[in-house]
Enzyme design. Structure first.
Site, mmCIF file in Angstrom:
data_model
loop_
_atom_site.group_PDB
_atom_site.id
_atom_site.type_symbol
_atom_site.label_atom_id
_atom_site.label_comp_id
_atom_site.label_asym_id
_atom_site.label_seq_id
_atom_site.Cartn_x
_atom_site.Cartn_y
_atom_site.Cartn_z
ATOM 1 N N THR A 35 -38.030 -8.239 6.837
ATOM 2 C CA THR A 35 -36.964 -7.255 7.039
ATOM 3 C C THR A 35 -36.685 -6.504 5.741
ATOM 4 O O THR A 35 -36.878 -7.033 4.645
ATOM 5 C CB THR A 35 -35.666 -7.928 7.543
ATOM 6 O OG1 THR A 35 -35.124 -8.758 6.510
ATOM 7 C CG2 THR A 35 -35.909 -8.755 8.792
ATOM 8 N N ASP A 56 -30.210 -4.163 6.968
ATOM 9 C CA ASP A 56 -29.369 -4.058 5.775
ATOM 10 C C ASP A 56 -28.485 -5.297 5.785
ATOM 11 O O ASP A 56 -27.683 -5.490 6.709
ATOM 12 C CB ASP A 56 -28.522 -2.779 5.858
ATOM 13 C CG ASP A 56 -27.658 -2.586 4.620
ATOM 14 O OD1 ASP A 56 -27.234 -3.579 4.007
ATOM 15 O OD2 ASP A 56 -27.406 -1.420 4.263
ATOM 16 N N TYR A 148 -23.596 -9.253 -12.065
ATOM 17 C CA TYR A 148 -24.788 -9.852 -11.434
ATOM 18 C C TYR A 148 -24.814 -11.362 -11.666
ATOM 19 O O TYR A 148 -25.015 -12.146 -10.740
ATOM 20 C CB TYR A 148 -26.041 -9.201 -12.015
ATOM 21 C CG TYR A 148 -27.352 -9.775 -11.511
ATOM 22 C CD1 TYR A 148 -27.814 -9.466 -10.232
ATOM 23 C CD2 TYR A 148 -28.135 -10.608 -12.308
ATOM 24 C CE1 TYR A 148 -29.018 -9.974 -9.763
ATOM 25 C CE2 TYR A 148 -29.339 -11.116 -11.851
ATOM 26 C CZ TYR A 148 -29.783 -10.800 -10.573
ATOM 27 O OH TYR A 148 -30.975 -11.306 -10.108
ATOM 28 N N LYS A 152 -24.752 -14.482 -8.905
ATOM 29 C CA LYS A 152 -25.802 -15.503 -8.767
ATOM 30 C C LYS A 152 -25.250 -16.910 -9.007
ATOM 31 O O LYS A 152 -25.769 -17.891 -8.467
ATOM 32 C CB LYS A 152 -26.966 -15.189 -9.717
ATOM 33 C CG LYS A 152 -27.743 -13.942 -9.313
ATOM 34 C CD LYS A 152 -28.414 -14.123 -7.951
ATOM 35 C CE LYS A 152 -29.262 -12.936 -7.552
ATOM 36 N NZ LYS A 152 -29.956 -13.143 -6.268
HETATM 37 N N1 LIG Z 1 -37.321 -10.090 -10.664
HETATM 38 C C1 LIG Z 1 -36.648 -11.003 -11.364
HETATM 39 O O1 LIG Z 1 -36.897 -11.185 -12.582
HETATM 40 C C2 LIG Z 1 -35.599 -11.856 -10.707
HETATM 41 C C3 LIG Z 1 -35.044 -12.900 -11.452
HETATM 42 C C4 LIG Z 1 -34.078 -13.683 -10.877
HETATM 43 C C5 LIG Z 1 -33.690 -13.450 -9.554
HETATM 44 N N2 LIG Z 1 -34.247 -12.425 -8.850
HETATM 45 C C6 LIG Z 1 -33.794 -12.232 -7.458
HETATM 46 O O2 LIG Z 1 -34.916 -12.137 -6.622
HETATM 47 C C7 LIG Z 1 -34.558 -11.401 -5.442
HETATM 48 C C8 LIG Z 1 -35.619 -10.337 -5.199
HETATM 49 O O3 LIG Z 1 -35.554 -9.378 -6.252
HETATM 50 P P1 LIG Z 1 -36.834 -8.627 -6.807
HETATM 51 O O4 LIG Z 1 -36.973 -8.992 -8.228
HETATM 52 O O5 LIG Z 1 -37.990 -8.747 -5.915
HETATM 53 O O6 LIG Z 1 -36.255 -7.121 -6.816
HETATM 54 P P2 LIG Z 1 -36.669 -5.830 -5.994
HETATM 55 O O7 LIG Z 1 -38.098 -5.530 -6.185
HETATM 56 O O8 LIG Z 1 -35.669 -4.806 -6.396
HETATM 57 O O9 LIG Z 1 -36.419 -6.285 -4.490
HETATM 58 C C9 LIG Z 1 -35.117 -6.473 -3.997
HETATM 59 C C10 LIG Z 1 -35.160 -6.371 -2.494
HETATM 60 O O10 LIG Z 1 -33.815 -6.489 -1.985
HETATM 61 C C11 LIG Z 1 -33.616 -5.401 -1.102
HETATM 62 N N3 LIG Z 1 -32.225 -5.043 -0.876
HETATM 63 C C12 LIG Z 1 -31.313 -4.584 -1.750
HETATM 64 N N4 LIG Z 1 -30.156 -4.327 -1.125
HETATM 65 C C13 LIG Z 1 -30.355 -4.641 0.188
HETATM 66 C C14 LIG Z 1 -29.550 -4.587 1.346
HETATM 67 N N5 LIG Z 1 -28.287 -4.162 1.321
HETATM 68 N N6 LIG Z 1 -30.097 -4.997 2.531
HETATM 69 C C15 LIG Z 1 -31.369 -5.419 2.592
HETATM 70 N N7 LIG Z 1 -32.181 -5.474 1.530
HETATM 71 C C16 LIG Z 1 -31.671 -5.093 0.341
HETATM 72 C C17 LIG Z 1 -34.404 -4.263 -1.721
HETATM 73 O O11 LIG Z 1 -34.555 -3.238 -0.774
HETATM 74 P P3 LIG Z 1 -34.813 -1.709 -1.206
HETATM 75 O O12 LIG Z 1 -36.277 -1.610 -1.478
HETATM 76 O O13 LIG Z 1 -34.369 -0.939 0.000
HETATM 77 O O14 LIG Z 1 -33.956 -1.423 -2.410
HETATM 78 C C18 LIG Z 1 -35.686 -5.007 -2.037
HETATM 79 O O15 LIG Z 1 -36.436 -5.182 -0.877
HETATM 80 C C19 LIG Z 1 -33.162 -10.825 -5.709
HETATM 81 O O16 LIG Z 1 -32.194 -11.641 -5.083
HETATM 82 C C20 LIG Z 1 -33.027 -10.945 -7.219
HETATM 83 O O17 LIG Z 1 -31.689 -11.020 -7.630
HETATM 84 C C21 LIG Z 1 -35.200 -11.623 -9.389
#
Ligand SMILES: NC(=O)c1ccc[n+]([C@@H]2O[C@H](COP(=O)([O-])OP(=O)(O)OC[C@H]3O[C@@H](n4cnc5c(N)ncnc54)[C@H](OP(=O)(O)O)[C@@H]3O)[C@@H](O)[C@H]2O)c1
Length: 280
Positions: A35, A56, A148, A152
């Site tokens: 999704t 969403d 943020y 978390k």
């Molecule tokens: N990358 C890191 O270093 C890191 C570290 C610690 C934790 N995390 C966590 O890992 C998870 C994935 O993040 P990521 O790094 O893969 O970042 P990302 O590439 O920005 O992916 C985030 C995803 O969440 C989606 N999203 C945001 N708001 C949403 C909403 N209202 N409804 C549905 N989907 C929504 C985004 O959709 P859109 O494409 O439409 O924006 C995207 O698919 C997050 O929870 C993040 O906090 C990441």
């Protein structure tokens, strides 16, 4: 033959962690409901086991209808991965409460929403796994990311309580605390600017430094990260907590420090004057 296991993954857009989690689960024979807010963002997910739905996670009625339609179509949800999340850079006092609500709605309330819809179904079957993607910064905060980090931290505690409350129904709950992972999360803030009236103008380069730290050369490829998470989530007894990704060893070490010392060190790292941080 038993029907394939079914997974629901939130935030599955290309280039992010959720995208690779969908691929890995599909490769293991799961029927995966990938999704995302827009269907175009999951166009590159082409595995035949993957079905795509718009969702969403801040929308109550969409969550209800997506979960109901998956159960109607597939009969079950065996795994829920609450992955969707947004970053929220900037000094804490520059944030407007309305905007903080959006961050919490996406990162925290979404988990309550999704679990509220999925856990009763899993409880009836006395079977299921929930994986919540938190962050290492939910345990070890850094300057310039307070909204943020605190969201978390909430994910961490919610997940721990959920894991207790799911015990009577044999539902496993796993908290993942990623260090830095290669994804699109930082590039969405490449044009970050301070609020015009901010008192933190002298620290702008530190805020940028904090954002850049998340995509440093130690960041783990999302593909590798997803492989590790899926492997662990599919164990007969999945771990309740997984800390992995770039810099996770450093954070394991920092956990031994007195809290005040940790806060002093991390503030020192992200508060150097501009000329000094360039020399370093
Ligand atoms: N990358 C890191 O270093 C890191 C570290 C610690 C934790 N995390 C966590 O890992 C998870 C994935 O993040 P990521 O790094 O893969 O970042 P990302 O590439 O920005 O992916 C985030 C995803 O969440 C989606 N999203 C945001 N708001 C949403 C909403 N209202 N409804 C549905 N989907 C929504 C985004 O959709 P859109 O494409 O439409 O924006 C995207 O698919 C997050 O929870 C993040 O906090 C990441």
């Amino acid at each position: 033959m038993a029907p394939p296991n079914v997974a629901l993954v939130t935030g599955s857009s290309e280039g992010g962690i959720g995208f690779y989690l969908c691929q890995k689960l599909a490769e293991r024979g799961f029927t995966v409901y990938a999704t995302s807010r827009t269907l175009s963002s999951t166009a590159a997910l082409v595995h035949p086991n993957i079905k795509k739905l718009p969702l969403d996670v801040t929308d109550d009625s969409q969550v209800q209808s997506v979960v109901a339609s998956i159960i109607e179509e597939s009969g079950q949800i065996d795994m829920l991965i609450n992955n969707a999340g947004i970053l929220a850079p900037g000094p804490t006092v520059d944030w407007k409460a309305e905007d903080v609500k959006t961050v919490y709605d996406t990162n925290v309330f979404s988990i309550i929403r999704l679990c509220g819809a999925v856990v009763p179904h899993m409880a009836k079957r006395r079977k299921g796994t929930i994986v919540n993607i938190g962050s290492i910064v939910g345990e070890f905060p850094t300057p310039w990311m307070g909204v943020y980090d605190s969201s978390k931290a909430a994910v961490r505690l919610l997940t721990e309580v959920l894991s207790m409350e799911c015990k009577p129904f044999d539902i496993r709950v796993m908290l993942v605390a990623p260090g830095s992972i290669q994804s699109k999360i930082i590039e969405k803030h490449d044009h970050f600017q301070l609020a015009p009236n901010s008192i933190y103008g002298a620290f702008f380069h530190n805020i940028r430094q904090r954002l850049e730290a998340a995509r440093d050369k130690l960041a783990m490829p999302a593909d590798k990260f997803a492989e590790e998470i899926v492997t662990k989530a599919l164990r007969p007894n999945p771990p309740s907590y997984v800390l992995t990704g770039g810099n996770s060893t450093l954070f394991r070490f920092l956990a031994f420090l007195p809290r005040r010392l940790y806060l002093s060190i991390i503030w020192g790292m992200f508060s150097k004057p501009e000329a000094k941080s360039k020399r370093d």
